[in-house]
Every structure is written in structure tokens, then in C-alpha cells.
Write an enzyme that holds these catalytic residues in place. Sequence first.
Site, PDB file in Angstrom:
ATOM      1  N   GLU A   1      67.410 -10.233  60.315  1.00 56.64           N
ATOM      2  CA  GLU A   1      66.844 -10.041  59.705  1.00 56.64           C
ATOM      3  C   GLU A   1      66.255 -11.304  59.002  1.00 56.64           C
ATOM      4  OE1 GLU A   1      66.023  -7.069  58.387  1.00 56.64           O
ATOM      5  OE2 GLU A   1      67.173  -6.163  59.794  1.00 56.64           O
TER       6      GLU A   1
ATOM      7  N   TYR B   1      65.520  -5.980  49.946  1.00 55.93           N
ATOM      8  CA  TYR B   1      65.403  -5.448  51.326  1.00 55.93           C
ATOM      9  C   TYR B   1      66.234  -5.772  52.582  1.00 55.93           C
ATOM     10  CZ  TYR B   1      63.971  -4.901  56.005  1.00 55.93           C
ATOM     11  OH  TYR B   1      64.126  -4.932  57.367  1.00 55.93           O
TER      12      TYR B   1
ATOM     13  N   ASP C   1      61.353  -1.945  53.763  1.00 60.59           N
ATOM     14  CA  ASP C   1      59.980  -3.330  53.967  1.00 60.59           C
ATOM     15  C   ASP C   1      58.936  -2.279  53.994  1.00 60.59           C
ATOM     16  OD1 ASP C   1      60.208  -1.457  56.143  1.00 60.59           O
ATOM     17  OD2 ASP C   1      59.944  -3.246  57.651  1.00 60.59           O
TER      18      ASP C   1
ATOM     19  N   CYS D   1      53.644   5.271  63.440  1.00 58.76           N
ATOM     20  CA  CYS D   1      52.914   5.820  62.140  1.00 58.76           C
ATOM     21  C   CYS D   1      52.902   3.887  62.023  1.00 58.76           C
ATOM     22  CB  CYS D   1      54.110   5.818  60.643  1.00 58.76           C
ATOM     23  SG  CYS D   1      53.095   6.155  60.016  1.00 58.76           S
TER      24      CYS D   1
ATOM     25  N   CYS E   1      50.128   9.998  65.217  1.00 55.04           N
ATOM     26  CA  CYS E   1      50.242  10.961  64.793  1.00 55.04           C
ATOM     27  C   CYS E   1      51.235  12.856  65.570  1.00 55.04           C
ATOM     28  CB  CYS E   1      49.465  11.685  63.664  1.00 55.04           C
ATOM     29  SG  CYS E   1      48.983  10.164  63.002  1.00 55.04           S
TER      30      CYS E   1
ATOM     31  N   CYS F   1      54.490  12.172  66.503  1.00 51.72           N
ATOM     32  CA  CYS F   1      55.220  11.505  65.002  1.00 51.72           C
ATOM     33  C   CYS F   1      56.318  12.895  64.856  1.00 51.72           C
ATOM     34  CB  CYS F   1      54.298  11.393  63.948  1.00 51.72           C
ATOM     35  SG  CYS F   1      55.464  11.421  63.271  1.00 51.72           S
TER      36      CYS F   1
ATOM     37  N   CYS G   1      54.221  15.057  57.481  1.00 49.82           N
ATOM     38  CA  CYS G   1      53.008  14.580  57.002  1.00 49.82           C
ATOM     39  C   CYS G   1      51.974  15.088  55.599  1.00 49.82           C
ATOM     40  CB  CYS G   1      52.687  13.557  58.027  1.00 49.82           C
ATOM     41  SG  CYS G   1      51.886  11.855  56.982  1.00 49.82           S
TER      42      CYS G   1
END
Length: 357
Positions: A38, A119, A137, A193, A200, A203, A209
Amino acid sequence: MPPLPVDLLRWYDRHRRTLPWRALPGRTADPYHVWLSEIMLQQTTVAAVIPYFHRFLDRFPTVADLARARQDDVMAAWAGLGYYARARNLHACAQAVDRAGGFPRDMAGLLALPGVGPYTAAAIAAIAFGHPVVPVDGNVERVTTRLFALTDPLPAARKAVALRAATLGEGAEARARPSDFAQALFDLGAGICTPKSPACALCPWLGACTGARLGIAATLPAKAPKGAKPVRHGAHFHLVDAAGNVLLRRRPDKGLLGGMLELPGTIWRAQAWTMADAVSHAPLASAPWTSMGRVTHVFTHFTLHVDVYAARIDRFPNVIAMGGGLVYGERELDGLALPSLMRKCLDIARRAGPAET
DNA sequence: TATTCGTGGCA
DNA sequence: TTGCCAAGAAT
């Protein structure tokens, strides 16, 4: 119809990426691995991180090993990855964790660690400890602004976006699998995305969406315009003795490239340097300096042009070593804490091609 | 809230 | 080529 966690998790179970710091399905990842990855992934691509992550685990197998390491060795292992405050904080954090006997398992404890912000604390809490939080994030911001068609520009709208992102993880399915849910959001943002030309059609949340329905998904998130990038100029000096030793120095621990090594040089200023003016600032102004060309390096907030000068002398006068200078043999350079800018300067000074990447 | 802080890949 | 972008934190 709101975005349902179960639809994302089903997609994740079939399409999840295999990454070096990830546990196998159904297993829990090592907190040390989660934390290390991270920190490295802050503003840094997965592709750039992977080799560094392997090298760190090889050199520092446990957080205790990292805690006991010398800072110079940590900085050298980090060299080339950028944002060097992360490496200093990483070392300090490892020592704090080692003293405490392990990573804190709650958000407050994680937030108190050096280099761990909102985060990263949420990411570790969710991924390593199974807390039902949604780390926000850039991926999650992008997914969230598109799902709900939030058009207010970042970063001003960041807080509102985070509040909306938190609602994504409220369902029972998400709360049952916080680690997978967080990483599913990352994988969705990284693979479907995406910033440009989102896929899309593939997705799992397409039906939920609003951004896609309105045809504005690819334009989100809106961002405030950025200011122009100023230009600065500097000169750095490659002084070598007859044995092939090179003179370096260490930058101050704070600020740009803090704690890293560099070729001695001038300050970086808006006005260009003439050769005579630059050489008067060289570690040995009387050396036979030759212009080796110019290196251009783009930092986050300015562009830097560095004129590189080289000179070979018989041996270093003591006065140079007394001024904080550090002398290294040519073969030692690869293992040093040299930022990419200085690798470029060394390459041009030695008339070698760019380092292979 | 606004700046500062790296680097490399890619359209 | 220039700008944009990447699992942000510290000040």
C-alpha cells in the site's frame, strides 16, 4: 437500482487479478505485505511496484528485518520509485511496528503510523484485518463519481465523494467480505472503469451507473484545471579521480529527494546558468570541467534542466571530503540511493546509454 | 484548503 | 510532443 455489492463480488470472484501482495482466495494476506504494498502503491502504478515489492521482501523478509536495516539501505532499495518521504516513513513505521510487537488492528492505531493516511489505514484495516471500511483511492473516486454522476470537480468535492463511496460498502454482502470488496473496487477501476475509454459493456454495475446512462462516465471525475509547470535550471558536477572514484553528497533529509544521494551541484533556480557561473560553484572550481550536455527531468510541480559537467583529476583533495563529500567507486554506484534524475546525470557524464529498464 | 513531493508509460 | 495519469500523505 443502487449498485449491489453482490454483483461486484461475483464479478471479482471470476476476474480478480493475481498480485504478489494478495492472498489466495479465501485466505488473509500478511499485514506486512499489505502495508508494504500500500505504501509503494501510493500514486504509483502496479507495474512499477511489482519488482520493488519482490526486492523488498527478498532483502527485508519481515517487518523486524526492515526495522533493523540502515536507512541508507532502505533508501537505496527504494531508489527509482519516487516520493522518497515514503521510504523514510516506511523505515520509521517499521520500527514503530516492531517495537509495538505488530501492526495495530484498528483505524486509529493505523492512522497514527508514519506515512499512513486515511486511505492507507482503511486499506490495511479492510484487506489485512477484515474491517468493513471502504478505502477511497483514485479508483474508488472514479467509480463513485461515475456511478452517481457526481460532476463537481476534484479535489474540492473529495469529501462528498468519499461519503458517497462509503455507502457502496453498506450492504450485508460487502460487510461480510471487506477485503474482497475493497480489492474488487480497485480491480474494477483498474480494468473496467478506467480513466479513458471505460469498458462499460463489461461492467457488473452498468445497470446501476448513472454516469453511463447519461453518457458522461468517461468525462468523470471532473478535475480542477492545473497551473502551468515552471522551469528551473541547475548544474551538477561529475568529478572522478584516477582510480575511477566519484564524488557524491547526500541531500538533506527533508524536502525534494530528501535523504538521497546526488552529484554535487548548484541550486535549482528559474534563471539559466552560464558555464562560467556554474563552474564557480563546482566542488573544485579549478578542475578541467567539460560540458557533457543537458538532462531534462520532469517533477510533479516543475521541469528541471540540468547542465552536466565532468572533470577527471589525479586524486581528491582532502578539503573536498571535509565538505560533506562522499566518495564511491564506480562499481558501487548501482547499489546506492541515487534518484532517477541523478542516474540520468551519471549516464550522460559517463557517455553511456540510458540505464536499461 | 493548497502545496509539496518522483517516475515512467502512454495517447 | 505535451499532458495526463497511478492503491496519497505531510505540512
